[in-house]
Write a protein that holds these residues in place. Structure first.
Motif, PDB file in Angstrom:
ATOM      1  N   ASN A 175       0.830  -1.215   0.000  1.00  0.00           N
ATOM      2  CA  ASN A 175       0.000   0.000   0.000  1.00  0.00           C
ATOM      3  C   ASN A 175       0.856   1.254   0.000  1.00  0.00           C
ATOM      4  OD1 ASN A 175      -2.416  -1.442  -0.007  1.00  0.00           O
ATOM      5  ND2 ASN A 175      -2.521  -1.544   2.226  1.00  0.00           N
ATOM      6  N   LYS A 176       1.956   1.203   0.742  1.00  0.00           N
ATOM      7  CA  LYS A 176       2.870   2.336   0.744  1.00  0.00           C
ATOM      8  C   LYS A 176       3.551   2.480  -0.618  1.00  0.00           C
ATOM      9  CE  LYS A 176       5.332   5.596   2.765  1.00  0.00           C
ATOM     10  NZ  LYS A 176       4.746   6.849   3.276  1.00  0.00           N
ATOM     11  N   ALA A 177       3.904   1.347  -1.217  1.00  0.00           N
ATOM     12  CA  ALA A 177       4.575   1.369  -2.522  1.00  0.00           C
ATOM     13  C   ALA A 177       3.672   1.958  -3.602  1.00  0.00           C
ATOM     14  CB  ALA A 177       5.025  -0.037  -2.910  1.00  0.00           C
ATOM     15  N   LYS A 178       2.362   1.698  -3.515  1.00  0.00           N
ATOM     16  CA  LYS A 178       1.435   2.242  -4.503  1.00  0.00           C
ATOM     17  C   LYS A 178       1.418   3.759  -4.463  1.00  0.00           C
ATOM     18  CE  LYS A 178      -2.283  -0.050  -3.396  1.00  0.00           C
ATOM     19  NZ  LYS A 178      -3.688  -0.532  -3.466  1.00  0.00           N
ATOM     20  N   GLU A 179       1.726   4.337  -3.318  1.00  0.00           N
ATOM     21  CA  GLU A 179       1.734   5.789  -3.181  1.00  0.00           C
ATOM     22  C   GLU A 179       3.066   6.415  -3.601  1.00  0.00           C
ATOM     23  OE1 GLU A 179       0.852   6.558   0.865  1.00  0.00           O
ATOM     24  OE2 GLU A 179      -1.132   5.623   0.836  1.00  0.00           O
ATOM     25  N   ARG A 188       5.909   4.554  -5.413  1.00  0.00           N
ATOM     26  CA  ARG A 188       6.734   3.981  -6.463  1.00  0.00           C
ATOM     27  C   ARG A 188       6.639   4.772  -7.765  1.00  0.00           C
ATOM     28  NH1 ARG A 188      10.415   3.359  -5.874  1.00  0.00           N
ATOM     29  NH2 ARG A 188      10.819   2.268  -7.823  1.00  0.00           N
ATOM     30  N   THR A 189       7.798   5.031  -8.330  1.00  0.00           N
ATOM     31  CA  THR A 189       7.889   5.863  -9.524  1.00  0.00           C
ATOM     32  C   THR A 189       7.283   5.187 -10.745  1.00  0.00           C
ATOM     33  OG1 THR A 189       9.934   6.804  -8.635  1.00  0.00           O
ATOM     34  CG2 THR A 189       9.506   7.142 -10.958  1.00  0.00           C
ATOM     35  N   GLU A 190       7.436   3.861 -10.862  1.00  0.00           N
ATOM     36  CA  GLU A 190       6.914   3.195 -12.058  1.00  0.00           C
ATOM     37  C   GLU A 190       5.403   3.305 -12.172  1.00  0.00           C
ATOM     38  OE1 GLU A 190       8.106  -0.222  -9.183  1.00  0.00           O
ATOM     39  OE2 GLU A 190       8.828   1.757  -9.772  1.00  0.00           O
ATOM     40  N   LEU A 191       4.696   3.339 -11.031  1.00  0.00           N
ATOM     41  CA  LEU A 191       3.243   3.527 -11.076  1.00  0.00           C
ATOM     42  C   LEU A 191       2.898   4.963 -11.467  1.00  0.00           C
ATOM     43  CD1 LEU A 191       1.628   1.543  -8.114  1.00  0.00           C
ATOM     44  CD2 LEU A 191       1.810   0.943 -10.516  1.00  0.00           C
ATOM     45  N   LYS A 192       3.628   5.925 -10.914  1.00  0.00           N
ATOM     46  CA  LYS A 192       3.382   7.323 -11.262  1.00  0.00           C
ATOM     47  C   LYS A 192       3.656   7.552 -12.749  1.00  0.00           C
ATOM     48  CE  LYS A 192       4.536   9.093  -6.665  1.00  0.00           C
ATOM     49  NZ  LYS A 192       5.448   9.964  -5.869  1.00  0.00           N
ATOM     50  N   LEU A 193       4.704   6.927 -13.258  1.00  0.00           N
ATOM     51  CA  LEU A 193       5.034   7.064 -14.675  1.00  0.00           C
ATOM     52  C   LEU A 193       3.947   6.442 -15.545  1.00  0.00           C
ATOM     53  CD1 LEU A 193       6.983   7.795 -16.945  1.00  0.00           C
ATOM     54  CD2 LEU A 193       8.201   5.656 -16.517  1.00  0.00           C
ATOM     55  N   ARG A 236       3.495  -8.232  -6.878  1.00  0.00           N
ATOM     56  CA  ARG A 236       4.295  -9.454  -6.891  1.00  0.00           C
ATOM     57  C   ARG A 236       5.710  -9.179  -6.406  1.00  0.00           C
ATOM     58  NH1 ARG A 236       4.227 -10.201 -11.827  1.00  0.00           N
ATOM     59  NH2 ARG A 236       6.344  -9.560 -12.349  1.00  0.00           N
ATOM     60  N   ASN A 237       6.301  -8.068  -6.859  1.00  0.00           N
ATOM     61  CA  ASN A 237       7.671  -7.744  -6.466  1.00  0.00           C
ATOM     62  C   ASN A 237       7.785  -7.474  -4.969  1.00  0.00           C
ATOM     63  OD1 ASN A 237       8.523  -7.988  -9.115  1.00  0.00           O
ATOM     64  ND2 ASN A 237       8.315  -5.807  -9.556  1.00  0.00           N
ATOM     65  N   VAL A 238       6.782  -6.802  -4.412  1.00  0.00           N
ATOM     66  CA  VAL A 238       6.812  -6.506  -2.977  1.00  0.00           C
ATOM     67  C   VAL A 238       6.746  -7.792  -2.166  1.00  0.00           C
ATOM     68  CG1 VAL A 238       5.488  -5.505  -1.075  1.00  0.00           C
ATOM     69  CG2 VAL A 238       5.938  -4.156  -3.128  1.00  0.00           C
ATOM     70  N   TYR A 239       5.808  -8.666  -2.519  1.00  0.00           N
ATOM     71  CA  TYR A 239       5.677  -9.922  -1.781  1.00  0.00           C
ATOM     72  C   TYR A 239       6.921 -10.793  -1.971  1.00  0.00           C
ATOM     73  CZ  TYR A 239       0.852  -9.324  -0.213  1.00  0.00           C
ATOM     74  OH  TYR A 239      -0.279  -8.880   0.429  1.00  0.00           O
ATOM     75  N   THR A 240       7.474 -10.771  -3.189  1.00  0.00           N
ATOM     76  CA  THR A 240       8.701 -11.536  -3.438  1.00  0.00           C
ATOM     77  C   THR A 240       9.862 -10.969  -2.628  1.00  0.00           C
ATOM     78  OG1 THR A 240       7.961 -12.079  -5.681  1.00  0.00           O
ATOM     79  CG2 THR A 240      10.307 -12.301  -5.213  1.00  0.00           C
ATOM     80  N   ALA A 241       9.979  -9.628  -2.610  1.00  0.00           N
ATOM     81  CA  ALA A 241      11.061  -8.995  -1.851  1.00  0.00           C
ATOM     82  C   ALA A 241      10.929  -9.285  -0.360  1.00  0.00           C
ATOM     83  CB  ALA A 241      11.049  -7.483  -2.102  1.00  0.00           C
ATOM     84  N   ILE A 254      17.179  -6.303   2.450  1.00  0.00           N
ATOM     85  CA  ILE A 254      16.543  -5.287   3.293  1.00  0.00           C
ATOM     86  C   ILE A 254      16.489  -3.954   2.548  1.00  0.00           C
ATOM     87  CG2 ILE A 254      16.866  -3.865   5.358  1.00  0.00           C
ATOM     88  CD1 ILE A 254      15.595  -6.474   5.981  1.00  0.00           C
ATOM     89  N   LYS A 255      17.577  -3.618   1.833  1.00  0.00           N
ATOM     90  CA  LYS A 255      17.602  -2.382   1.060  1.00  0.00           C
ATOM     91  C   LYS A 255      16.494  -2.371   0.014  1.00  0.00           C
ATOM     92  CE  LYS A 255      21.274  -0.382   2.879  1.00  0.00           C
ATOM     93  NZ  LYS A 255      21.166   0.898   3.623  1.00  0.00           N
ATOM     94  N   ILE A 256      16.276  -3.501  -0.639  1.00  0.00           N
ATOM     95  CA  ILE A 256      15.213  -3.592  -1.648  1.00  0.00           C
ATOM     96  C   ILE A 256      13.847  -3.401  -1.006  1.00  0.00           C
ATOM     97  CG2 ILE A 256      14.069  -5.147  -3.261  1.00  0.00           C
ATOM     98  CD1 ILE A 256      16.751  -6.342  -3.924  1.00  0.00           C
ATOM     99  N   LEU A 257      13.629  -4.027   0.140  1.00  0.00           N
ATOM    100  CA  LEU A 257      12.348  -3.906   0.820  1.00  0.00           C
ATOM    101  C   LEU A 257      12.115  -2.464   1.278  1.00  0.00           C
ATOM    102  CD1 LEU A 257      10.155  -5.973   1.356  1.00  0.00           C
ATOM    103  CD2 LEU A 257      11.055  -6.286   3.654  1.00  0.00           C
ATOM    104  N   GLU A 258      13.142  -1.821   1.798  1.00  0.00           N
ATOM    105  CA  GLU A 258      13.024  -0.410   2.176  1.00  0.00           C
ATOM    106  C   GLU A 258      12.765   0.466   0.956  1.00  0.00           C
ATOM    107  OE1 GLU A 258      16.013  -0.379   6.070  1.00  0.00           O
ATOM    108  OE2 GLU A 258      16.730   0.300   4.110  1.00  0.00           O
ATOM    109  N   PHE A 259      13.360   0.079  -0.158  1.00  0.00           N
ATOM    110  CA  PHE A 259      13.175   0.797  -1.414  1.00  0.00           C
ATOM    111  C   PHE A 259      11.700   0.826  -1.815  1.00  0.00           C
ATOM    112  CE2 PHE A 259      13.086   0.419  -6.117  1.00  0.00           C
ATOM    113  CZ  PHE A 259      13.632   1.645  -6.445  1.00  0.00           C
ATOM    114  N   TYR A 260      11.033  -0.331  -1.686  1.00  0.00           N
ATOM    115  CA  TYR A 260       9.605  -0.396  -2.018  1.00  0.00           C
ATOM    116  C   TYR A 260       8.756   0.373  -1.003  1.00  0.00           C
ATOM    117  CZ  TYR A 260      10.311  -3.815  -5.714  1.00  0.00           C
ATOM    118  OH  TYR A 260      10.694  -4.431  -6.870  1.00  0.00           O
TER     119      TYR A 260
END
Length: 462
Positions: free
Chosen positions: A252-256, A258-263, A373-378, A445-451
């Motif tokens: 939910n945080k990533a949806k707000e 993440r750049t790829e969604l905004k793009l 999918r990427n968030v759950y995978t990460a 952890i860096k990837i998860l924080e990134f999302y």
């Protein structure tokens, strides 16, 4: 023979690198590496130029609101029998003719295409900025991964060298024990083989470290990278407590953020504008125009007919500027164009943009699914990396105890050299596993924080 040549070349490269490393004055932190890459990476620089190009497109769109003004000038020579454009009389002579003019036109109504084109241009700027930001984020992750690989190889090399030092001390002691007849000479040969294996492992580890440094230096676009090195400023702890959050919270945080969604959302809005612009071609176009023109001739002017010879009589032409003043003219008006039939081009253009709009909708939906999918995978990968790191730490403690026990038995002659070497190899492998899993966990952890919207370093938009 090939192996010897390869080893000689490798050692020469490593020796040259080692000499340069001795003169180094700086070790880079992760934040310094990321910031330097963001400022100097060629791919990012190209993306920044794309942003400037889109800004120029916006200026083009804004310019469509203004009238066009163009001046014209011509000078011609007419030789032979021709019509004088000033007197409108035919004569056989050489004439010169100058024409000056100014033309202007302005769109009054064009199906709102100019307005919608300008709005699309502003959206395109936003999209290009998102594209640049996404490029910066990707580079940051790549730099972090390369940085952590260097740290992993540095620790692995340290372990290999410590193991070689231990084995060399064992060799010296074993030689004394063989001379004293305490252990068989075969144990000495086994130990020499072990030392050779240690040296080979060090060579491989040094090569891996060198290649990893070169990879990071290339990401940073460093011109002088012979003395490039990094310092470990990382921490194998979840400082932001990201693992305490649930995958759905991170998503939910990533949806707000993440750049790829905004793009993808911005590209959808651009596609909608393209449809609107295409539909504008169905409507009439009304434009205003204005034209000013004047001319002058340099030929003699016919003043009449000689009654005797029946030939025309001439007089010198009037001054040029007087002719420009006398011959000036203006025209202005409105031009209305109503589209009736254009070979289905307008309709096809509308349909084509509608297809692109549907593709943009699907792309946005796909980006959302990919993000989930990427968030759950990460999250799963980070959790697995943590468990693996903790397990490898427990394994290392057990292997260390087993090695200590084996060493005690070997020192009193209750264990042969082969079995002791096996215990030592298992310990070395356990140490390598801890190093590998530690930095793998840090990167996960860096990837998860990134999302979750926590960048490796804050990205400052220009």
């Amino acid at each position: 023979m090939k192996i010897n040549k390869y080893n000689s070349l490798a050692f020469a490269i490593l020796f040259g690198f080692g000499l340069s490393a001795q003169a180094q004055t700086k070790q880079w932190t992760l934040e310094e590496c990321v910031r330097y890459a963001l400022d100097n990476n060629i791919t990012i620089k190209l993306s920044e130029l794309d942003v400037k190009n889109v800004d120029i497109d916006k200026k083009d769109a804004f310019g469509s609101y203004f009238p066009t003004v163009n001046g014209s000038a011509s000078h011609s020579w007419n030789i032979g029998r021709n019509v004088n454009p000033v007197t409108n009389l035919a004569s056989t002579q050489t004439t010169q003719y100058t024409s000056l003019g100014v033309n202007s036109s302005v769109d009054i109504y064009k199906g709102l295409q100019n307005q919608n084109t300008y709005r699309r241009a502003k959206l395109s700027i936003i999209a290009s900025q998102y594209q640049l930001l996404k490029m910066q984020e990707d580079i940051s992750l790549n730099v972090a991964n390369a940085f952590l690989q260097i740290l992993s190889y540095k620790e692995d090399l340290k372990v290999r060298k410590e193991q070689l030092s231990i084995d060399e001390k064992r060799l010296k002691r074993s030689e004394e024990m063989v001379n004293a007849g305490t252990i068989p000479r075969g144990d000495l040969y086994d130990l020499k083989a072990t030392i050779a294996t240690d040296q080979q492992a060090i060579t491989v580890s040094e090569n891996n470290l060198l290649i990893s440094k070169l990879s990071l230096a290339q990401l940073l676009q460093l011109k002088e990278f012979a003395d490039f090195d990094v310092i470990d400023d990382t921490n194998a702890k979840d400082e932001n407590n990201i693992m305490a959050k649930s995958p759905i919270d991170i998503y939910n945080k990533a949806k707000e953020t993440r750049t790829e969604l905004k793009l993808a959302q911005t590209n959808l809005e651009i596609a909608e504008k393209n449809v609107t612009i295409a539909k504008g071609a169905y409507q009439p176009r009304l434009s205003g125009f204005y034209s000013f023109r004047t001319n002058a001739s340099y030929s003699d002017v016919v003043t009449g007919i000689d009654p005797v010879t029946n030939e025309p009589t001439y007089a010198p032409p009037a001054p040029v500027f007087d002719q420009f003043s006398d011959n000036k003219g203006h025209s202005f008006g409105l031009d209305l164009q109503i589209p009736i039939f254009n070979g289905f081009s307008v309709r096809n253009n509308v349909e084509r943009n509608k297809v692109n709009l549907e593709k943009s909708k699907i792309d946005l939906e796909q980006k959302s699914l990919d993000l989930q999918r990427n968030v759950y995978t990460a999250f799963t990968n980070a959790k697995g990396a943590l468990n693996t790191y903790e397990s490898s730490t427990v394994t290392l403690e057990a292997r260390q105890q087993a090695y200590n026990y084996a060493k005690e038995k070997y020192d009193v002659g209750l264990m042969n050299s082969f079995d002791f070497t096996q215990a030592q190899t298992l310990l070395t492998n356990a140490q390598s596993d801890v190093i590998r899993t530690k930095y793998d966990y840090i990167f996960k952890i860096k990837i998860l924080e990134f999302y979750f919207g926590i960048p490796i370093v804050p990205i400052i938009t220009k």
